[in-house]
Design a protein around this motif. Structure first.
Motif, PDB file in Angstrom:
ATOM      1  N   GLU A  96      21.256  13.741  27.780  1.00 54.03           N
ATOM      2  CA  GLU A  96      21.409  14.454  26.512  1.00 54.03           C
ATOM      3  C   GLU A  96      22.789  14.217  25.907  1.00 54.03           C
ATOM      4  OE1 GLU A  96      18.882  15.928  24.821  1.00 54.03           O
ATOM      5  OE2 GLU A  96      17.836  14.943  26.486  1.00 54.03           O
ATOM      6  N   SER A 127      18.901  21.329  24.236  1.00 56.79           N
ATOM      7  CA  SER A 127      18.121  20.129  24.562  1.00 56.79           C
ATOM      8  C   SER A 127      18.228  19.820  26.053  1.00 56.79           C
ATOM      9  CB  SER A 127      18.579  18.923  23.727  1.00 56.79           C
ATOM     10  OG  SER A 127      19.940  18.611  23.958  1.00 56.79           O
ATOM     11  N   TYR A 151      18.073  19.319  19.556  1.00 58.27           N
ATOM     12  CA  TYR A 151      19.529  19.210  19.417  1.00 58.27           C
ATOM     13  C   TYR A 151      19.960  19.395  17.968  1.00 58.27           C
ATOM     14  CZ  TYR A 151      24.214  17.103  19.440  1.00 58.27           C
ATOM     15  OH  TYR A 151      25.563  16.867  19.291  1.00 58.27           O
ATOM     16  N   LEU A 206      13.404  16.044  21.919  1.00 57.04           N
ATOM     17  CA  LEU A 206      14.715  16.478  22.407  1.00 57.04           C
ATOM     18  C   LEU A 206      15.783  16.346  21.318  1.00 57.04           C
ATOM     19  CD1 LEU A 206      14.517  14.904  25.967  1.00 57.04           C
ATOM     20  CD2 LEU A 206      14.539  17.340  25.430  1.00 57.04           C
TER      21      LEU A 206
END
Length: 217
Positions: free
Chosen positions: A138, A204, A195, A191
């Motif tokens: 991430e 996320s 975010y 994801l």
């Protein structure tokens, strides 16, 4: 010229983060490559702390230089963003099921390799997959990616960034560009949406961790 240097510096930071994460994966998945003997647990733990700290530092340093989106601002937790994360978790689960059915089921080569590793290294495998991989991925594929390529806050950049971030995530998980890249692409886009909707990597990362943990339930 200053802008170009800033751009190259952020790319170098992302590449460094990716290299550190890749080496950490080797330490977890294939420790036999290193002659650690009785120090294996200590070295693995120390390397993990160093890599996670370094990746987080690179990301936050980038934000200090330019942060038009308002990423990582306080307060970090509120019910609206928790709700977005919950929606994201539902979307990523449903999306993975739908996309796997569309591509005909089965598993990708990446997943086959992970399954084989899990047979011989279950404990460390779970730690990396559930906790470390979401944290690192991430930061790199969402946080640093937007810090480099989509720094200006506008609707076009948001959605182009979500699609591009998803594709990069898919490619890194399926560089052979098989049909399964579509599955990873959708997961990456969800994801990225989490975010960009929360402006905070914590959400996320949490969704990513929960999704990866499903594989062990």
């Amino acid at each position: 010229m200053k802008r170009f240097g800033h751009y190259l510096g952020n790319i170098a930071g992302a590449v460094l983060a990716l290299v550190m994460y890749s080496e950490l994966e080797v330490l977890y998945f294939r420790p036999q490559r290193f002659d650690l003997a009785q120090y294996r647990v200590f070295v693995t733990a120390l390397a993990t702390v160093i890599v996670l700290f370094a990746i987080s530092y690179i990301y936050r340093r980038q934000l200090k230089e330019e942060n038009d989106w308002g990423f990582d601002e306080t307060p970090h937790w509120d019910w609206r963003r928790i709700g977005i994360a919950m929606i994201g978790f539902v979307l990523i689960v449903v999306g993975s099921i739908v996309m796997l059915n569309l591509v005909g089921g089965g598993v990708s080569k990446n997943q086959e390799s992970l399954n084989k590793i899990a047979e011989y290294n279950a404990g460390l495998f779970r730690i990396l997959v559930v906790f470390i991989a979401p944290f690192c991925e991430e930061h790199i594929f969402r946080g640093m990616f937007f810090n480099i390529f989509f720094t200006k806050k506008n609707t076009r950049n948001k959605w182009l960034g979500i699609v591009a971030s998803g594709f990069l995530f898919g490619y890194m998980h399926d560089p052979a560009l098989s049909k399964y890249i579509l599955v990873y692409w959708v997961l990456g886009m969800v994801l990225a949406w989490v975010y960009m909707s929360t402006k905070d990597l914590r959400y996320s990362i949490l969704v990513h961790m929960c999704y990866n943990a499903l594989g062990f339930i």
